[in-house]
Design a protein around this motif. Structure first.
Motif, PDB file in Angstrom:
ATOM      1  N   LEU A 188       4.449  10.428  -6.573  1.00 59.83           N
ATOM      2  CA  LEU A 188       5.505  10.688  -7.563  1.00 59.83           C
ATOM      3  C   LEU A 188       4.912  11.245  -8.847  1.00 59.83           C
ATOM      4  O   LEU A 188       5.411  12.231  -9.413  1.00 59.83           O
ATOM      5  N   THR A 189       3.830  10.633  -9.314  1.00 58.01           N
ATOM      6  CA  THR A 189       3.178  11.076 -10.549  1.00 58.01           C
ATOM      7  C   THR A 189       2.660  12.505 -10.418  1.00 58.01           C
ATOM      8  O   THR A 189       2.862  13.335 -11.309  1.00 58.01           O
ATOM      9  N   LEU A 190       2.022  12.798  -9.299  1.00 51.88           N
ATOM     10  CA  LEU A 190       1.457  14.134  -9.090  1.00 51.88           C
ATOM     11  C   LEU A 190       2.550  15.198  -8.979  1.00 51.88           C
ATOM     12  O   LEU A 190       2.430  16.287  -9.553  1.00 51.88           O
ATOM     13  N   VAL A 191       3.608  14.870  -8.259  1.00 55.82           N
ATOM     14  CA  VAL A 191       4.702  15.830  -8.091  1.00 55.82           C
ATOM     15  C   VAL A 191       5.388  16.104  -9.424  1.00 55.82           C
ATOM     16  O   VAL A 191       5.650  17.267  -9.787  1.00 55.82           O
ATOM     17  N   VAL A 192       5.680  15.039 -10.182  1.00 55.96           N
ATOM     18  CA  VAL A 192       6.331  15.214 -11.481  1.00 55.96           C
ATOM     19  C   VAL A 192       5.445  16.037 -12.411  1.00 55.96           C
ATOM     20  O   VAL A 192       5.935  16.940 -13.116  1.00 55.96           O
ATOM     21  N   TYR A 193       4.151  15.764 -12.397  1.00 56.81           N
ATOM     22  CA  TYR A 193       3.240  16.519 -13.268  1.00 56.81           C
ATOM     23  C   TYR A 193       3.227  18.000 -12.907  1.00 56.81           C
ATOM     24  O   TYR A 193       3.267  18.866 -13.795  1.00 56.81           O
ATOM     25  N   TYR A 253       4.847  -0.082 -11.116  1.00 55.59           N
ATOM     26  CA  TYR A 253       4.348   1.297 -11.098  1.00 55.59           C
ATOM     27  C   TYR A 253       2.826   1.327 -11.043  1.00 55.59           C
ATOM     28  O   TYR A 253       2.225   2.158 -10.355  1.00 55.59           O
ATOM     29  N   MET A 254       2.176   0.414 -11.745  1.00 52.62           N
ATOM     30  CA  MET A 254       0.719   0.409 -11.826  1.00 52.62           C
ATOM     31  C   MET A 254       0.037   0.031 -10.523  1.00 52.62           C
ATOM     32  O   MET A 254      -1.187   0.134 -10.407  1.00 52.62           O
ATOM     33  N   GLU A 255       0.811  -0.392  -9.525  1.00 52.52           N
ATOM     34  CA  GLU A 255       0.212  -0.582  -8.203  1.00 52.52           C
ATOM     35  C   GLU A 255      -0.402   0.729  -7.711  1.00 52.52           C
ATOM     36  O   GLU A 255      -1.418   0.726  -7.015  1.00 52.52           O
ATOM     37  N   GLY A 256       0.238   1.834  -8.068  1.00 48.96           N
ATOM     38  CA  GLY A 256      -0.334   3.140  -7.753  1.00 48.96           C
ATOM     39  C   GLY A 256      -0.997   3.774  -8.952  1.00 48.96           C
ATOM     40  O   GLY A 256      -2.028   4.437  -8.838  1.00 48.96           O
ATOM     41  N   GLY A 257      -0.396   3.555 -10.136  1.00 51.35           N
ATOM     42  CA  GLY A 257      -0.922   4.165 -11.345  1.00 51.35           C
ATOM     43  C   GLY A 257      -2.341   3.741 -11.682  1.00 51.35           C
ATOM     44  O   GLY A 257      -3.099   4.505 -12.281  1.00 51.35           O
ATOM     45  N   MET A 274       0.835  -1.214   0.000  1.00 53.58           N
ATOM     46  CA  MET A 274       0.000   0.000   0.000  1.00 53.58           C
ATOM     47  C   MET A 274       0.865   1.258   0.000  1.00 53.58           C
ATOM     48  O   MET A 274       0.576   2.234  -0.704  1.00 53.58           O
ATOM     49  N   GLU A 275       1.945   1.233   0.803  1.00 50.06           N
ATOM     50  CA  GLU A 275       2.838   2.395   0.864  1.00 50.06           C
ATOM     51  C   GLU A 275       3.482   2.664  -0.492  1.00 50.06           C
ATOM     52  O   GLU A 275       3.628   3.813  -0.903  1.00 50.06           O
ATOM     53  N   ARG A 276       3.830   1.576  -1.188  1.00 52.51           N
ATOM     54  CA  ARG A 276       4.454   1.742  -2.498  1.00 52.51           C
ATOM     55  C   ARG A 276       3.469   2.334  -3.505  1.00 52.51           C
ATOM     56  O   ARG A 276       3.844   3.177  -4.327  1.00 52.51           O
ATOM     57  N   ALA A 277       2.216   1.899  -3.429  1.00 54.01           N
ATOM     58  CA  ALA A 277       1.195   2.442  -4.334  1.00 54.01           C
ATOM     59  C   ALA A 277       1.000   3.934  -4.098  1.00 54.01           C
ATOM     60  O   ALA A 277       0.941   4.727  -5.046  1.00 54.01           O
TER      61      ALA A 277
END
Length: 226
Positions: free
Chosen positions: A10-15, A54-58, A1-4
């Motif tokens: 990460l995605t939000l920050v990079v965006y 990556y798709m665990e969170g994506g 869960m933490e990894r997701a």
């Protein structure tokens, strides 16, 4: 869960960083959707992480696509008077755009001798991702591949669409909005918003109508093709 959760953050920050970079330099080559994707791919490769990891969170971000499409009903309602006044020009132009998108995909497939699964994945390329994936699945294509083609169409339309429209001296919000919304769905609509609110409103209408028409035209085209 933490990894997701970590991949979502990460995605939000990079965006957000890439969006600020785009505003700072304002060049089509720095479109946030392009630079964010490239950066995330580079991060995964650097740390030797798989796409599945990556798709665990994506996947949670991906699941928001459905509600986002439903939310398109709001701009349609908000600009219903514009839709009423300009219904026939918008409808005719979007119909033409939807048919050209489907036929061009088929011609591209024939030109490069692509198999039927790839062809069926390519047909809904100018429709927003969740609907394109459903259409591809329905007609025998590959939903994940359809999503890739949708992204390519959106990115190319957002980069080359505005300069092409200026070269053709198409500056009216109606024409700009229909062109970007029909050809480049959500990415094109985001680009239209930079041009003006009226162009963005027309683009969102064109994108929604394109999705509805494609849901009928793609299966019909496949049935005729077969």
């Amino acid at each position: 869960m933490e990894r997701a959760v970590g991949f979502i953050l990460l995605t939000l920050v990079v965006y957000e960083v890439m969006k600020k970079l785009y505003v700072r330099f304002y060049t089509p080559l720095l479109l946030p959707i392009v630079t964010t994707t490239g950066t995330l791919v580079a991060v995964l490769l650097w740390f030797q992480l798989s796409y599945q990891t990556y798709m665990e969170g994506g996947k949670w971000i991906g699941r928001l696509l459905g509600p986002a499409v439903v939310a398109l009903a709001f701009p349609l309602y908000h600009h219903r008077q514009t839709l009423k006044r300009q219904f026939w020009p918008i409808f005719q132009a979007v119909c033409a755009g939807a048919m050209i998108a489907i036929v061009s995909g088929a011609c591209f497939s024939v030109l490069f001798h692509l198999n039927k699964k790839v062809l069926f994945s390519l047909l809904p390329k100018s429709v927003t991702s969740p609907i394109a994936m459903d259409i591809a699945k329905e007609i025998g294509g590959i939903p994940a591949l359809a999503a890739v083609y949708v992204m390519i169409a959106g990115i190319f339309g957002a980069i080359f669409g505005p300069p092409l429209l200026r070269a053709l001296q198409i500056t009216h919000p109606l024409g700009v909005g229909i062109a970007l919304g029909s050809a480049s769905h959500g990415v094109g609509t985001a680009k239209a918003l930079e041009i003006g609110k009226e162009a963005a409103a027309i683009s969102s209408i064109a994108m929604t109508l394109s999705a509805i028409l494609a849901a009928f035209l793609c299966p019909l085209f496949v049935s005729v093709l077969l």
